[in-house]
Write a protein that holds these residues in place. Structure first.
Motif, PDB file in Angstrom:
ATOM      1  N   ILE A   1      87.917 -74.470 -18.453  1.00 34.32           N
ATOM      2  CA  ILE A   1      87.223 -73.903 -19.604  1.00 34.32           C
ATOM      3  C   ILE A   1      87.643 -74.594 -20.893  1.00 34.32           C
ATOM      4  CG2 ILE A   1      88.862 -72.061 -20.138  1.00 34.32           C
ATOM      5  CD1 ILE A   1      85.803 -70.570 -20.287  1.00 34.32           C
ATOM      6  N   VAL A   2      88.760 -75.310 -20.839  1.00 32.38           N
ATOM      7  CA  VAL A   2      89.220 -75.992 -22.042  1.00 32.38           C
ATOM      8  C   VAL A   2      88.159 -76.947 -22.568  1.00 32.38           C
ATOM      9  CG1 VAL A   2      90.348 -77.901 -20.836  1.00 32.38           C
ATOM     10  CG2 VAL A   2      91.161 -77.212 -23.065  1.00 32.38           C
ATOM     11  N   TYR A   3      87.336 -77.510 -21.660  1.00 30.81           N
ATOM     12  CA  TYR A   3      86.301 -78.444 -22.116  1.00 30.81           C
ATOM     13  C   TYR A   3      85.227 -77.750 -22.939  1.00 30.81           C
ATOM     14  CZ  TYR A   3      88.536 -81.745 -19.102  1.00 30.81           C
ATOM     15  OH  TYR A   3      89.473 -82.564 -18.529  1.00 30.81           O
ATOM     16  N   LEU A   4      85.046 -76.458 -22.716  1.00 30.02           N
ATOM     17  CA  LEU A   4      84.096 -75.725 -23.556  1.00 30.02           C
ATOM     18  C   LEU A   4      84.766 -75.240 -24.835  1.00 30.02           C
ATOM     19  CD1 LEU A   4      82.234 -73.493 -20.964  1.00 30.02           C
ATOM     20  CD2 LEU A   4      81.474 -75.621 -21.976  1.00 30.02           C
ATOM     21  N   LEU A   5      86.038 -74.909 -24.717  1.00 30.02           N
ATOM     22  CA  LEU A   5      86.710 -74.328 -25.869  1.00 30.02           C
ATOM     23  C   LEU A   5      87.107 -75.372 -26.901  1.00 30.02           C
ATOM     24  CD1 LEU A   5      88.977 -71.667 -24.157  1.00 30.02           C
ATOM     25  CD2 LEU A   5      86.821 -71.332 -25.341  1.00 30.02           C
ATOM     26  N   ALA A   6      87.390 -76.607 -26.468  1.00 35.07           N
ATOM     27  CA  ALA A   6      87.814 -77.636 -27.410  1.00 35.07           C
ATOM     28  C   ALA A   6      86.610 -78.306 -28.048  1.00 35.07           C
ATOM     29  CB  ALA A   6      88.689 -78.670 -26.708  1.00 35.07           C
TER      30      ALA A   6
ATOM     31  N   PHE B   1      95.150 -73.898 -29.395  1.00 28.91           N
ATOM     32  CA  PHE B   1      94.997 -73.021 -28.240  1.00 28.91           C
ATOM     33  C   PHE B   1      96.120 -72.006 -28.122  1.00 28.91           C
ATOM     34  CE2 PHE B   1      91.227 -74.186 -26.241  1.00 28.91           C
ATOM     35  CZ  PHE B   1      91.024 -75.529 -26.482  1.00 28.91           C
TER      36      PHE B   1
ATOM     37  N   TYR C   1      87.719 -78.970 -33.984  1.00 24.26           N
ATOM     38  CA  TYR C   1      87.530 -79.875 -32.849  1.00 24.26           C
ATOM     39  C   TYR C   1      86.578 -81.011 -33.156  1.00 24.26           C
ATOM     40  CZ  TYR C   1      90.023 -76.220 -30.491  1.00 24.26           C
ATOM     41  OH  TYR C   1      90.971 -75.313 -30.149  1.00 24.26           O
TER      42      TYR C   1
ATOM     43  N   TYR D   1      84.755 -79.992 -14.145  1.00 24.28           N
ATOM     44  CA  TYR D   1      83.545 -79.496 -13.501  1.00 24.28           C
ATOM     45  C   TYR D   1      83.194 -80.422 -12.340  1.00 24.28           C
ATOM     46  CZ  TYR D   1      82.878 -76.213 -17.289  1.00 24.28           C
ATOM     47  OH  TYR D   1      83.020 -75.181 -18.156  1.00 24.28           O
TER      48      TYR D   1
ATOM     49  N   ASN E   1      79.732 -83.248 -22.665  1.00 20.73           N
ATOM     50  CA  ASN E   1      80.743 -83.085 -23.708  1.00 20.73           C
ATOM     51  C   ASN E   1      80.230 -83.609 -25.040  1.00 20.73           C
ATOM     52  OD1 ASN E   1      83.758 -82.203 -23.023  1.00 20.73           O
ATOM     53  ND2 ASN E   1      82.803 -83.041 -21.187  1.00 20.73           N
TER      54      ASN E   1
END
Lengths: 242, 296, 303
Positions: free
Chosen positions: A81-86, C51, C73, C86, C98
């Motif tokens: 999920i880090v890829y969505l959160l960052a 985070f 970000y 994924y 991304n």
């Protein structure tokens, strides 16, 4: 809502073994609907029992749990999920996008099959199908919101969701009348009951609460759950492994 | 430190080769079995991991305690729930237990890819499967036997007729054995194919709950068509009913599904065969599954 | 320029203090975050990456806190340690996704550039589930680079890379550093940190043990005598001269080498050439035996 999040979530949900269960269960439901029709000759009350007890009572919460954990739980678990959160995306957007996917999946794999099952098992002018369509759809909204919030809040979302859906709503609800009033199923069923109007009593569809209470509780629960999910996602701690 | 020579030297810095007695394969299997058994109850793990199994165990043991109190205090002549009927009442809790613990026993090893570590020891693939199955089945048996034992003790304390109680208790234990084997088989098979965290639990409980509901529906449908016998047979899609059927036929206990008592010898045979098939089939599937694991 | 400022940052979990009053400033160039396992490196990077919130102190990027600030970000690229990605999409699709999530103008062009930078153009159309560990690391890098961030945070980026990939990544990071970006990476692999990090920040047991160029840190380690290995035309003569001079603590003469330990580094360094000249000895090679990051590190950890 973000299209990319939606797309990634869909690929994640459907590309895994979870999807197998999501496919098998509606097929089982339809099979049982066929059997019910054969046995009961297509009377709406038999069909109502199948829809109310099995489809809404057993199948729907379990499927919503499977879907919700698949839509966000798995990603939090393995840390992807880090890829969505960052990303410069508000957490609200992420949660809403995932809820949209969850709801869509619930509609496709649970709500529509329920309607079809009701039609197969026996209906009168489509009334029962409509009633249960509405009920399951509303219940699906609340369930998915609840279970998504649970998935974000704790790593043990599955067990807790199961305890709620199976113990609280089904078993305890059978013993303690008060508990039954605090149950997503009953709230959603109240709308279905109202939709059926006079036929409700005849076909054995009854809810513990009135329509007004039901709708209000559904809205409140869904909103609160969504809000909680967003808040928890904003402060999510990324830890890996068990 | 080694000097800079072109040939290169390896020095003896004290590593010793172990030539003494080694505990054999049997010991490894036994240890794995014990470890699986203990793990099912959360032993050997931090406190947080103990919460879920023990909460479920608490729920399982609460009713017998309550019954015992009731019997002793009110002087009832018989147990409110018979030894064999007890399982059906708490079917859900038992299912939740196997759903929670079977993935713990099996999925974690697959998920983290540690199978090669197990297999690079004198442990054969089949040994692993049997050890895990045995440990889990023992744990399930303990779970099922504990409330039975509580009931028995309570009945003795309430001075209920001993002969009947012993018979009932023995039947309850026999059913516990069969149920433990059957549920372990189903649980481990599903868990072995769903290594992802959480999915195994959901898959097992969904399967057990859904087949239970299906069994009930089939029974209802066929009874309404006056085909009780077939209904009783078809309800055996639910493993609990299979075990109940066995108990009804061989031990003449009160059945959950009334028509089961009419099935007689044939019924007993069918259900027993079914139970054996489930257990044997699960083990076979597990052996096949683990044949391919760990091969990179 | 983009500077990450940590002011008096502490982070605790109940009784356990993971990071203890750390103050540091990470500016443009390549900075290596060095420390033993459990020293708090990942915690620090998580806090810098927004985070994790500090229990006390502030973590800011150009004055703006990184916590609960998704907009940050746009300028930060994060390469997390977690291996999971994924799995069911291809490398290409993932990097493009991304890029889209970053709301880039031309996501596909950006993805192509990023993948070229990490040398993954050949395998981009294969599913991520089939990638090796090193390939996954490279795709991770690509996702962090796709929006051309001013700050790059990498948590153990060299994990699982084979030597060739490692060299490639080191070149990439060096290039990013010299082009003015702020690159921070954590590692235990001292050789890499030594080679590409202009500044190192050493973290031990949650505390900020040292910062700066490692050679300068070595100078500061005055409690520990400097060690040298000397190769000359006449080691014996030189050894006796050094002993007589008294500028060294220990002189170790073997058949092949002359090793010297000097706590007064300055005095020894000035004395040696004079001694050699006075005694007509030719100096061939003087090697600092412990002026490596490893010895610095070992010293700091052992404190």
């Amino acid at each position: 809502m973000n299209l990319t999040v939606i797309r990634l979530t869909m690929r994640g949900l459907l590309g895994r073994r979870r999807a197998v269960l999501l496919l098998i269960l509606p097929v089982v439901l339809l099979g049982l609907a066929g059997l019910t029709r054969w046995a009961s000759g297509g009377t709406p009350d038999a069909s109502a029992t199948l829809a109310g007890q099995f489809a809404m009572g057993t199948l729907l919460p379990l499927m919503c749990l499977l879907i919700s954990t698949g839509v966000i739980g798995a990603e939090i678990d393995d840390g992807s999920i880090v890829y969505l959160l960052a990303k410069p995306i508000p957490r609200r957007t992420i949660v809403l996008s995932k809820l949209a996917v969850a709801l869509g999946a619930a509609v496709v794999f649970a709500v529509l099959p329920t309607i079809i099952a009701v039609e197969i098992a026996g209906d009168e002018g489509g009334r029962l199908g409509l009633a249960f369509g509405v009920s399951t759809a509303l219940a699906a909204v609340a369930y998915t919101a609840l279970f998504v919030a649970l998935s974000v809040a704790t790593r043990n979302a599955v067990i807790l969701g199961l305890l709620y859906a199976l113990l609280w709503e089904t078993v305890l609800g059978g013993y303690v009348p008060g508990i039954r009033a605090v149950s997503v199923r009953q709230w959603a069923l109240s709308v279905g009951e109202r939709t059926l109007g006079d036929h409700a009593a005849a076909w054995g569809v009854s809810a513990e609460v009135g329509v007004a209470t039901g709708v209000v509780m559904l809205v409140v629960t869904t909103a609160a759950a969504a809000f909680l999910a967003v808040r928890k996602l904003q402060t999510l701690r990324l830890v890996s492994v068990d | 430190m080694a000097e800079q020579e072109t040939a290169g030297v390896i020095h003896d810095i004290g590593f010793r080769h172990y030539d003494g007695p080694r505990l054999g394969r049997g010991w490894i299997v036994r240890s794995l079995l014990v470890e699986t058994f203990r793990g099912a109850f959360g032993f050997g793990r931090p406190a947080k991991a103990k919460v879920m199994p023990w909460v479920l165990i608490g729920i399982l043991l609460a009713p017998p305690l309550i019954f015992v109190l009731i019997i002793v205090l009110t002087g009832m002549k018989d147990l409110p729930v018979s030894y064999t009927q007890y399982f059906s009442s708490l079917q859900l809790i038992i299912s939740l237990f196997i759903a929670g613990r079977a993935p713990y026993a099996v999925s974690r090893d697959l998920r983290h890819g540690v199978m090669p570590l197990y297999l690079s020891r004198p442990l054969k693939r089949d040994d692993y499967v049997f050890a895990k199955f045995g440990g889990m089945a023992l744990a399930m048996f303990a779970i099922l036997a504990a409330p039975e034992t509580l009931l028995f003790v309570g009945a003795l304390l309430a001075k209920l007729p001993v002969g009947d109680q012993i018979a009932g208790y023995a039947q309850g234990l026999a059913m516990s054995v069969i149920l433990a084997l059957v549920l372990t088989g189903i649980g481990l098979v599903i868990a072995a194919f769903t290594p992802r965290r959480g999915l195994g639990v959901a898959a097992i409980i969904t399967t057990l709950v859904v087949v239970s509901a299906i069994g009930g529906i089939l029974w209802g449908i066929l009874t309404s068509m006056d085909n009780d016998a077939l209904g009783a047979y078809l309800s055996a899609i639910d493993p609990y009913n299979v075990v109940n059927g066995i108990a009804t036929s061989w031990f003449s206990v009160e059945p959950n599904i009334s028509a089961m008592s009419t099935l007689g010898f044939t019924g007993g045979l069918v259900f027993t065969t079914l139970a054996v098939a489930i257990v044997w089939g699960s083990v076979a599937i597990l052996l096949a599954r683990y044949r391919k694991v760990g091969v990179v | 320029m983009s500077t990450l400022e940590l002011q008096g940052v502490s982070r605790w979990y109940g009784d356990v203090v993971a990071v203890n009053d750390v103050t540091m400033s990470i500016g443009p160039g390549v900075t290596g975050l060095l420390g033993p396992n459990g020293a708090g490196k990942s915690t620090l990077i998580s806090m810098m990456g927004g985070f994790l919130s500090p229990s006390s102190g502030t973590v800011t990027l150009d004055g703006v806190p990184t916590w609960r600030n998704p907009d940050v970000y746009k300028v930060i690229g994060l390469v997390p340690e977690a291996e999971a990605m994924y799995d069911m999409v291809t490398g290409w699709e993932f990097v493009v996704a991304n890029a889209r999530l970053h709301r880039l103008h031309d996501p596909e062009a950006a993805a192509r550039t990023a993948l070229e930078q990490v040398d993954m153009m050949d395998a981009k159309d294969r599913e991520i589930s089939g990638y090796s560990k090193g390939m996954k690391q490279r795709v991770k890098m690509a996702t962090a680079l796709v929006h051309d961030p001013a700050v790059l945070l990498l948590d153990e980026p060299f994990n699982g890379m084979d030597p060739r990939q490692r060299i490639h990544l080191m070149d990439l990071l060096t290039h990013l550093g010299t082009s003015g970006r702020t690159v921070l990476f954590s590692s235990h692999i001292l050789e890499e940190v030594e080679e590409i990090a202009g500044t190192i920040e050493v973290v031990v047991a949650g505390r900020h043990a040292a910062s700066g160029d490692f050679r300068r840190i070595r100078r500061l380690m005055t409690e520990r005598p400097h060690q040298y290995t000397i190769d000359s035309s006449d080691n014996r003569l030189l050894a006796s001269a050094i002993i007589a001079d008294g500028s060294a603590d220990t002189v170790d003469l073997t058949k092949a080498t002359l090793s010297v330990q000097a706590s007064d580094f300055g005095r020894f360094v000035h004395a040696l050439p004079k001694l050699a000249r006075d005694n007509d000895v030719r100096l061939f090679e003087i090697t600092p035996a412990d002026e490596s990051l490893e010895s610095v590190f070992a010293y700091l950890v052992a404190r």
